[in-house]
Each structure stands twice: as C-alpha cells, then as structure tokens.
Design an enzyme around this catalytic site. Structure first.
Site, PDB file in Angstrom:
ATOM      1  N   ASP A 153       0.815  -1.210   0.000  1.00  0.00           N
ATOM      2  CA  ASP A 153       0.000   0.000   0.000  1.00  0.00           C
ATOM      3  C   ASP A 153       0.852   1.266   0.000  1.00  0.00           C
ATOM      4  O   ASP A 153       2.012   1.261   0.421  1.00  0.00           O
ATOM      5  CB  ASP A 153      -0.884   0.037   1.252  1.00  0.00           C
ATOM      6  CG  ASP A 153      -2.071  -0.880   1.170  1.00  0.00           C
ATOM      7  OD1 ASP A 153      -2.146  -1.703   0.239  1.00  0.00           O
ATOM      8  OD2 ASP A 153      -2.949  -0.781   2.064  1.00  0.00           O
ATOM      9  N   HIS A 300       3.799  -2.270   3.061  1.00  0.00           N
ATOM     10  CA  HIS A 300       3.786  -0.916   2.505  1.00  0.00           C
ATOM     11  C   HIS A 300       5.057  -0.647   1.705  1.00  0.00           C
ATOM     12  O   HIS A 300       6.155  -0.988   2.158  1.00  0.00           O
ATOM     13  CB  HIS A 300       3.666   0.128   3.623  1.00  0.00           C
ATOM     14  CG  HIS A 300       2.358   0.077   4.348  1.00  0.00           C
ATOM     15  ND1 HIS A 300       2.107  -0.828   5.354  1.00  0.00           N
ATOM     16  CD2 HIS A 300       1.223   0.809   4.197  1.00  0.00           C
ATOM     17  CE1 HIS A 300       0.861  -0.658   5.792  1.00  0.00           C
ATOM     18  NE2 HIS A 300       0.309   0.337   5.109  1.00  0.00           N
TER      19      HIS A 300
END
Length: 342
Positions: A153, A300
C-alpha cells in the site's frame, strides 16, 4: 491544504481573516515540496500556525507531524461531499476553529472517531459476506488452498517501490500494489514498471481518504481520478479492478457503492504493521506467525521510510515457501476462495 486533480493547493488566510492572502499550487510532484513549504510557513508565523486538512487527505498528517507542524481535521459536518478547496479549509481554520479536531502527534487521520469507525466496520459484516460470494470482495484467510497474496500500500514511491520490485523479481514472486493517485501522478514511470514486471495495480484512493466520509461526488473523484491516472501511466490500459479502502475504512453503504462501480474490495488478514518501522526480523516474524491458507498480507512500499520492509521481504518470501505456501496473485486467490464456497 486542499487537493485537485493535478496536485496540492495551499491557502493562507489574509491578515483580516477574509479571502486567502496567498494560494499556491503544487502539481504532479511528491509530498516533499508542499510539506517543505508548510514547514517554512509555520516557521514564519508569529501568532500561531496549523494546517487544516479533511479526512479525505490522509497522506499529509504523518509527514507534517514528523516535523512538528500542528494539524487540524475538518469532519463531514463542516464540509460538502468531500469536495473541499484549500480556500474553504483556510476559512474554517480562521472562522470556525472550534469545529476542528487537533490530531495528536503520532496519531492518525481519524483520531477521536475510533468508536464510530469500529461500529461502521462491524455493521459491514453481512455486506462483506454477500459481496464475497459474488466475487466482489476478497477477505484474507478464506479457503483451504495453500495460497498467499502479497500486497503493498501507499506507493508508488520513487525509492522504495523499485527496491521492492527488485526483491520480487529476484524471488519470482507476484504482488499487487495499491497506489495512491497523487503518488502515481508524480511517479508514472514507477507505475509502468510495476505493470511491465507482471504485477497487478490496485486503487488506494486519490489521497488516502477515509472513504465512508464521502458522498457520491467525493467518492467518484477519489476513485475515478486514481483509476484514470493509473490507466494513463500505463498507456491507456483498463483501470484496475481492485480497491483497498485506506485504513480498511468501510461501511455497508460504501461497500455497495464500490461494488456498483465494478470494483472488488480487497481487505487483509495479516498486517505486519511495518509502518511502525520495527526491525526487519520483527516484520518477517509478524507475517510468518499469522499466515494461513488464503491469507492476504498487507505491507507498505510508500508513506514513509520502507527500508526495513524491503529488508524483511526476502525472509517473508522464503519463509512462506518453506511453510508450503505458494505466493499467488489476487485473481488466483479469489478464484480459489470462490471454488471453496461451491
């Protein structure tokens, strides 16, 4: 601090608190330039300074908090359908400061509204199950097949996303990258590399918005701007089918609206909390200790220093394979989950 389809806008109220004294535009760039300008304005202020954001702008509060700039959040009761201009936010900061919420250092965009968020997510359970049966929602840890999906992400990031891609290429592992539209606008070459190397793209909103706060126009802008930007970066290819709501924020109404747009919501069951920046060994251990057949792993590649995530990734991939899991794309994982329902 407002957002447009081209980037960021900073408005500073005039001395009389009326129309903004200055409005500055920062287009097709990373966060560094607007953050640096806000830091400079904070240092110049002689009578107090704070940046006013709304919950549709979740990418700014962490870098501002990291350098000690106070942030105030404007909630939906003060706004109109998520279509918020820098000028309107500046006016709120001057004329209606008591309607704003000060975000604590180290907090998150929705600080102070945790109970409300938890209720909406709990109420979403029946809709999640209904959409999952239709193939319009992926929830990790479902099914018996020894498959695991890796997802990243908050990118693309010009430094860390290429490093993640290097590791994935070395280990021949697929992944899905949930991109923030403003970041994709600033770094289209990184988006092209993700696709060129066989990975999937996902929509992570234009500005890391808490999507349940938005009405139809605001939601359409957040998802549509991002879809268009990702498609344009890849030469006009079809926009991604996958959506991950920032923070996992959802409500029954949001999930149905997303499905009506033809998007498949992707949640997760394994979170490494790598945004806390623990050591690489801790990140790997958090993933490997929680994984199960059908897991969706959340990591991430953007939103801050992701060097420890990059360092942990080889151990994550080899550890999964040593435990008998095969790393699969979301399409294959979803097909296996639907087959398990039959």
């Amino acid at each position: 601090m407002g957002l447009t389809r081209e980037g960021y806008r900073i408005a500073v109220p005039g001395a009389d608190g009326g129309s903004p004294g200055t409005v500055e535009t920062y287009e097709r760039c990373g966060l560094e330039r607007p953050v640096a300008r806000l830091v400079a304005l904070a240092r110049q202020a002689t009578d107090g300074f704070a940046v006013v954001l709304d919950s549709a702008n979740g990418i700014m509060e962490a870098p501002l908090a990291a350098v000690g700039v106070p942030v105030l959040r404007a909630d939906p009761r003060s706004l109109t359908d998520g279509r918020v201009t820098a000028e309107a936010l500046a006016e709120l900061g001057h004329a209606r400061r008591d309607s704003l919420t000060a975000l604590p250092s180290g907090g998150w965009t929705m600080s102070g509204r945790e109970d409300e968020v938890a209720v909406a997510e709990a109420d979403s359970g029946p809709v999640e199950r209904r959409l999952a049966r239709r193939g319009l929602l992926v929830n990790g840890g479902v099914g018996a097949a020894p498959l695991v999906a890796l997802t990243f992400d908050d990118g693309p990031h010009p430094r860390y996303t290429p490093q993640v891609l290097d590791v994935l290429a070395r280990f021949d592992a697929p992944a899905t990258f949930f991109c923030i539209g403003l970041h994709a606008l600033a770094h289209p070459a990184v988006v092209r590399r993700i696709v060129a190397e066989g990975h999937a793209l996902g929509n992570h909103s234009w500005s890391h918005a808490h999507l349940p706060d938005l009405g139809p126009i605001g939601l359409g802008d957040q998802l549509g701007f991002t879809a268009d930007t990702l498609a344009h970066a890849c030469g006009g290819t079809r926009p991604p089918r996958w959506l991950r709501p920032p923070y996992g924020g959802r409500s029954p109404e949001l999930l149905d609206a997303v499905a009506d747009l033809g998007l498949t919501t992707v949640l997760w069951d394994v979170e490494a909390r790598d945004w806390e920046r623990p050591g690489a060994e801790v990140i790997a251990e958090r993933v490997l200790s929680r994984v199960r057949p059908g897991s969706v792993v959340l990591l991430h590649d953007g939103g801050g220093d992701r060097s420890r995530t990059v360092a942990a990734l080889p151990a994550v991939i080899t550890g999964l394979r040593e435990r008998g899991y095969r790393i699969a794309g979301l399409e294959e994982l979803l097909a296996a989950q639907l087959a398990a329902e039959v």
